[in-house]
Design an enzyme around this catalytic site. Sequence first.
Site, PDB file in Angstrom:
ATOM      1  N   ARG A 174       0.741  -1.173   0.046  1.00 32.06           N
ATOM      2  CA  ARG A 174       0.130   0.213  -0.013  1.00 32.06           C
ATOM      3  C   ARG A 174       0.975   1.358   0.155  1.00 32.06           C
ATOM      4  O   ARG A 174       1.956   1.254   0.393  1.00 32.06           O
ATOM      5  CB  ARG A 174      -1.214   0.029   1.182  1.00 32.06           C
ATOM      6  CG  ARG A 174      -0.442   0.199   2.457  1.00 32.06           C
ATOM      7  CD  ARG A 174      -1.232   0.025   3.663  1.00 32.06           C
ATOM      8  NE  ARG A 174      -0.538  -0.409   4.873  1.00 32.06           N
ATOM      9  CZ  ARG A 174      -0.264   0.071   6.022  1.00 32.06           C
ATOM     10  NH1 ARG A 174      -0.634   1.402   6.035  1.00 32.06           N
ATOM     11  NH2 ARG A 174       0.314  -0.244   6.761  1.00 32.06           N
TER      12      ARG A 174
HETATM   13  C1  LIG Z   1      -3.106  -2.358   6.616  1.00 33.06           C
HETATM   14  C2  LIG Z   1      -4.418  -2.952   6.736  1.00 33.06           C
HETATM   15  C3  LIG Z   1      -5.493  -2.494   5.893  1.00 33.06           C
HETATM   16  C4  LIG Z   1      -6.793  -3.019   5.925  1.00 33.06           C
HETATM   17  N1  LIG Z   1      -7.586  -2.613   5.184  1.00 33.06           N
HETATM   18  C5  LIG Z   1      -9.022  -3.185   5.350  1.00 33.06           C
HETATM   19  C6  LIG Z   1     -10.099  -2.436   4.598  1.00 33.06           C
HETATM   20  O1  LIG Z   1     -10.126  -1.676   3.983  1.00 33.06           O
HETATM   21  N2  LIG Z   1     -11.278  -3.217   4.656  1.00 33.06           N
HETATM   22  C7  LIG Z   1     -11.482  -4.305   5.207  1.00 33.06           C
HETATM   23  O2  LIG Z   1     -12.430  -4.889   5.119  1.00 33.06           O
HETATM   24  N3  LIG Z   1     -10.388  -4.917   6.060  1.00 33.06           N
HETATM   25  C8  LIG Z   1      -9.224  -4.384   5.926  1.00 33.06           C
HETATM   26  N4  LIG Z   1      -8.074  -4.925   6.547  1.00 33.06           N
HETATM   27  C9  LIG Z   1      -8.217  -6.115   7.215  1.00 33.06           C
HETATM   28  C10 LIG Z   1      -8.986  -6.085   8.580  1.00 33.06           C
HETATM   29  O3  LIG Z   1      -8.186  -5.068   9.427  1.00 33.06           O
HETATM   30  C11 LIG Z   1      -9.134  -7.344   9.602  1.00 33.06           C
HETATM   31  O4  LIG Z   1      -9.758  -8.256   8.737  1.00 33.06           O
HETATM   32  C12 LIG Z   1      -9.933  -6.828  10.701  1.00 33.06           C
HETATM   33  O5  LIG Z   1      -9.199  -6.204  11.564  1.00 33.06           O
HETATM   34  C13 LIG Z   1      -9.669  -8.198  11.632  1.00 33.06           C
HETATM   35  O6  LIG Z   1     -10.598  -8.007  12.663  1.00 33.06           O
HETATM   36  P1  LIG Z   1     -10.571  -8.626  14.032  1.00 33.06           P
HETATM   37  O7  LIG Z   1     -11.403  -8.084  15.011  1.00 33.06           O
HETATM   38  O8  LIG Z   1     -10.743 -10.143  13.644  1.00 33.06           O
HETATM   39  O9  LIG Z   1      -9.054  -8.918  14.319  1.00 33.06           O
HETATM   40  P2  LIG Z   1      -8.162  -7.279  14.812  1.00 33.06           P
HETATM   41  O10 LIG Z   1      -8.666  -6.095  14.156  1.00 33.06           O
HETATM   42  O11 LIG Z   1      -6.642  -7.667  14.314  1.00 33.06           O
HETATM   43  O12 LIG Z   1      -8.388  -6.980  16.307  1.00 33.06           O
HETATM   44  C14 LIG Z   1      -7.858  -7.896  17.217  1.00 33.06           C
HETATM   45  C15 LIG Z   1      -7.818  -6.986  18.575  1.00 33.06           C
HETATM   46  O13 LIG Z   1      -7.097  -7.908  19.683  1.00 33.06           O
HETATM   47  C16 LIG Z   1      -6.239  -7.433  20.402  1.00 33.06           C
HETATM   48  N5  LIG Z   1      -5.500  -8.574  20.841  1.00 33.06           N
HETATM   49  C17 LIG Z   1      -4.578  -9.343  20.228  1.00 33.06           C
HETATM   50  N6  LIG Z   1      -4.189 -10.152  20.951  1.00 33.06           N
HETATM   51  C18 LIG Z   1      -4.575  -9.988  22.305  1.00 33.06           C
HETATM   52  C19 LIG Z   1      -4.509 -10.326  23.664  1.00 33.06           C
HETATM   53  N7  LIG Z   1      -3.676 -11.510  24.022  1.00 33.06           N
HETATM   54  N8  LIG Z   1      -5.101  -9.589  24.757  1.00 33.06           N
HETATM   55  C20 LIG Z   1      -5.829  -8.646  24.463  1.00 33.06           C
HETATM   56  N9  LIG Z   1      -6.023  -8.225  23.075  1.00 33.06           N
HETATM   57  C21 LIG Z   1      -5.461  -8.686  22.401  1.00 33.06           C
HETATM   58  C22 LIG Z   1      -5.519  -6.598  19.231  1.00 33.06           C
HETATM   59  O14 LIG Z   1      -4.539  -5.431  19.837  1.00 33.06           O
HETATM   60  C23 LIG Z   1      -6.593  -6.094  18.565  1.00 33.06           C
HETATM   61  O15 LIG Z   1      -6.861  -4.692  19.140  1.00 33.06           O
HETATM   62  C24 LIG Z   1      -6.916  -4.381   6.772  1.00 33.06           C
HETATM   63  C25 LIG Z   1      -5.878  -4.741   7.153  1.00 33.06           C
HETATM   64  C26 LIG Z   1      -4.530  -4.160   7.143  1.00 33.06           C
HETATM   65  C27 LIG Z   1      -3.380  -4.816   8.071  1.00 33.06           C
END
Ligand SMILES: Cc1cc2nc3c(=O)[nH]c(=O)nc-3n(C[C@H](O)[C@H](O)[C@H](O)COP(=O)(O)OP(=O)(O)OC[C@H]3O[C@@H](n4cnc5c(N)ncnc54)[C@H](O)[C@@H]3O)c2cc1C
Length: 181
Positions: A76
Amino acid sequence: MSSAVAENLDISLRLGVRVEDFVAHDNGVTVSAHGRGGVWHEHGDAVIAADGLWSVMRTRMGYREPPRFAGRTAWRALVPAEQAPPNLRAPLIHLWLGREAHIVHYPVKGGALINIVVIINDGWNAPGWSAPAQRDELLPRLSVERVAPAVLGLINQPKTWLKWALFDRRPLLNWSQARWR
Ligand SMILES: Cc1cc2nc3c(=O)[nH]c(=O)nc-3n(C[C@H](O)[C@H](O)[C@H](O)COP(=O)(O)OP(=O)(O)OC[C@H]3O[C@@H](n4cnc5c(N)ncnc54)[C@H](O)[C@@H]3O)c2cc1C
């Protein structure tokens, strides 16, 4: 969101702690976490594992298969909108699909910048999501003769990029576990 949490006395939010383990017992579940203040335990009725792709809690719940590298990387970069062809500045999400790559770009910062994401087949699979990368590494990985000239012009603008390897997981068959009595 934080104001909704503050208004609900049944919710307490703890930031800056890393959940490490949990144990289910007859009275519910106790989660152990580690933070600056040391080890902390919280008791509740249930635990929801929402700790992302590399979830510790998922492993603790018995799903030990690690994330699989998808064989692709995402790159990106941001480009000042005035450097983009006018038809690529529209406030739309533009998606270009190819056999070996796909490219997404859309305006951000009120249209001042264009965010470009290029997804390519690749073998680089280091963890993390913002490794520094160079345009000169990206272009040879694309079949540039198959990329629309306007998009190629856009990709050619930024010299420095950030890249991350894409991982995924097999879907779970079960999303909940009960402690049956
Ligand atoms: C640069 C980038 C751009 C993106 N852009 C897009 C987009 O435009 N559109 C889209 O749909 N998706 C996008 N994605 C993908 C999207 O970010 C992920 O699919 C989504 O965030 C996953 O959500 P989640 O809640 O499963 O995990 P996460 O968003 O990773 O959330 C997990 C949370 O748990 C916390 N955590 C982890 N381990 C622990 C622990 N042991 N104890 C307590 N807390 C913990 C982390 O700090 C985090 O806050 C992007 C990803 C990246 C890296």
